[in-house]
Design a protein around this motif. Structure first.
Motif, PDB file in Angstrom:
ATOM      1  N   CYS A  10      83.134  55.135  67.074  1.00 12.34           N
ATOM      2  CA  CYS A  10      83.923  54.908  65.856  1.00 12.34           C
ATOM      3  C   CYS A  10      85.284  54.324  66.201  1.00 12.34           C
ATOM      4  O   CYS A  10      86.209  55.054  66.576  1.00 12.34           O
ATOM      5  N   THR A  28      88.734  59.501  52.538  1.00 12.78           N
ATOM      6  CA  THR A  28      90.141  59.649  52.142  1.00 12.78           C
ATOM      7  C   THR A  28      90.140  60.710  51.050  1.00 12.78           C
ATOM      8  O   THR A  28      90.091  61.891  51.344  1.00 12.78           O
ATOM      9  N   THR A  61      87.417  52.928  64.096  1.00 15.83           N
ATOM     10  CA  THR A  61      88.402  53.344  63.098  1.00 15.83           C
ATOM     11  C   THR A  61      88.985  54.709  63.458  1.00 15.83           C
ATOM     12  O   THR A  61      90.176  54.953  63.292  1.00 15.83           O
ATOM     13  N   CYS A  62      88.121  55.585  63.977  1.00 10.90           N
ATOM     14  CA  CYS A  62      88.574  56.938  64.335  1.00 10.90           C
ATOM     15  C   CYS A  62      89.424  56.942  65.602  1.00 10.90           C
ATOM     16  O   CYS A  62      90.442  57.640  65.669  1.00 10.90           O
ATOM     17  N   LYS A  94      80.578  58.636  62.966  1.00 15.32           N
ATOM     18  CA  LYS A  94      81.884  58.137  62.535  1.00 15.32           C
ATOM     19  C   LYS A  94      82.653  59.185  61.729  1.00 15.32           C
ATOM     20  O   LYS A  94      83.877  59.194  61.721  1.00 15.32           O
ATOM     21  N   MET A  95      81.930  60.047  61.045  1.00 14.75           N
ATOM     22  CA  MET A  95      82.568  61.100  60.265  1.00 14.75           C
ATOM     23  C   MET A  95      82.790  62.375  61.071  1.00 14.75           C
ATOM     24  O   MET A  95      83.377  63.323  60.587  1.00 14.75           O
ATOM     25  N   THR A  98      83.862  56.507  56.002  1.00 12.86           N
ATOM     26  CA  THR A  98      85.168  57.138  56.115  1.00 12.86           C
ATOM     27  C   THR A  98      85.366  58.151  54.984  1.00 12.86           C
ATOM     28  O   THR A  98      84.551  58.238  54.064  1.00 12.86           O
TER      29      THR A  98
END
Length: 290
Positions: free
Chosen positions: A128, A84, A130-131, A228-229, A82
């Motif tokens: 992903c 931030t 989370t995404c 994921k990115m 991830t």
């Protein structure tokens, strides 16, 4: 001091670590343990060895050399990536934030040849949770997998999805999943849907109706982490520039995961390039004004 996290302790990852550590950058290598090199009975086509050297011994010597210049090694499984304020590699041992990340876990040789999977990427097939979990709030979803990586995706989906079904495809469970997750162990025949996912067909013909399918098979290799990115990938290959950086600033890839010749010499070169280029960029101030 700037820091780099490298995922993978094979020739590419260790070579990258040698260059970043020698440049004075705090360097941590995350690894699940021995990789493909250790399984090679003998390496005969690598510079510097008159006789064949067992792959496990070549790997051991490489890691010892990196430790000698201050590289830290942590044995754990990476399950997420991830961003931030910094790039962060999520692992079973906690989160590792870094000014730059180098992906070097090799390449999966066993991508599932499921009908519908490729065509429906971005239309219900995701890599992903989370995404993308937000887009499936109140809807039924499935996770393909059976281990810690799949558990990570399930955990991200449970608070928002109406239901989560785990599809193991016949693989044994290697993690403990929450009771509210329905587990189906049948083999998977196809991902269904025309313009969007409508379900998953199991062996025997039964269809599990879902709006989303999250792929988390095996462990999260370099390509899965790059996805994921939102880094550019081409099939199972991570797309990189001449400096080995992906389309995400500060995220590099090296070795088998970038495609091409699957050889130690190529992995060492790309690792050296990724490590030296990451070190050069960090000495100039980093990628996000840090």
């Amino acid at each position: 001091m700037s820091n780099v996290v490298i995922v993978g302790s094979g020739p590419a990852g260790v070579s990258a670590a040698l260059y970043t550590a020698r440049a004075g950058i705090d360097t941590t290598v995350l690894s699940r343990g021995s990789g493909a090199l250790a399984r090679a009975e003998g390496i005969q086509n690598y510079y510097g060895f008159a006789e064949a050297i067992p792959g496990a011994e070549l790997e051991r010597q490489g890691i010892e050399g990196a430790k000698a210049v201050g590289v830290k090694f942590v044995e754990t499984e990476a399950v997420g990536l991830t961003f931030t304020d910094k790039l962060t590699v999520e692992t079973l041992a906690g989160d590792y934030s870094a000014d730059a990340v180098i992906l070097a876990t090799g390449v999966s040789r066993a991508a599932p040849p499921l009908p519908g999977l490729k065509n429906l990427e971005g239309h219900g097939v995701s890599y992903c949770a989370t995404c993308d979990a937000f887009f499936y709030r109140g809807r039924d979803v499935a996770v393909l997998g059976s281990g810690e990586y799949a558990l990570h995706e399930v955990t991200a989906l449970l608070p928002v999805a109406k239901s989560v079904t785990l599809l193991t495809g016949g693989a044994p469970l290697t993690a403990q999943f929450p009771l509210e997750v329905a587990v189906r162990t049948e083999k998977i025949e196809a991902i269904l849907g025309e313009d969007a996912v409508t379900g998953v067909q199991l062996a025997g013909g039964e269809v599990v109706p879902v709006a989303g399918v999250f792929v988390a098979l095996g462990v999260a290799g370099s390509t899965a982490l790059a996805r994921k990115m939102g880094a550019e990938v081409d099939g199972n290959r991570i797309v990189v520039g001449p400096d080995m950086m992906t389309s995400i600033p500060g995220l590099y890839a090296a070795g088998d995961c970038t495609g091409g010749l699957l050889q130690v010499a190529k992995a060492v070169y790309e690792g050296a390039m990724a490590g030296s280029e990451a070190a050069k960029a960090l000495r100039k101030g980093g990628f996000y004004g840090g």
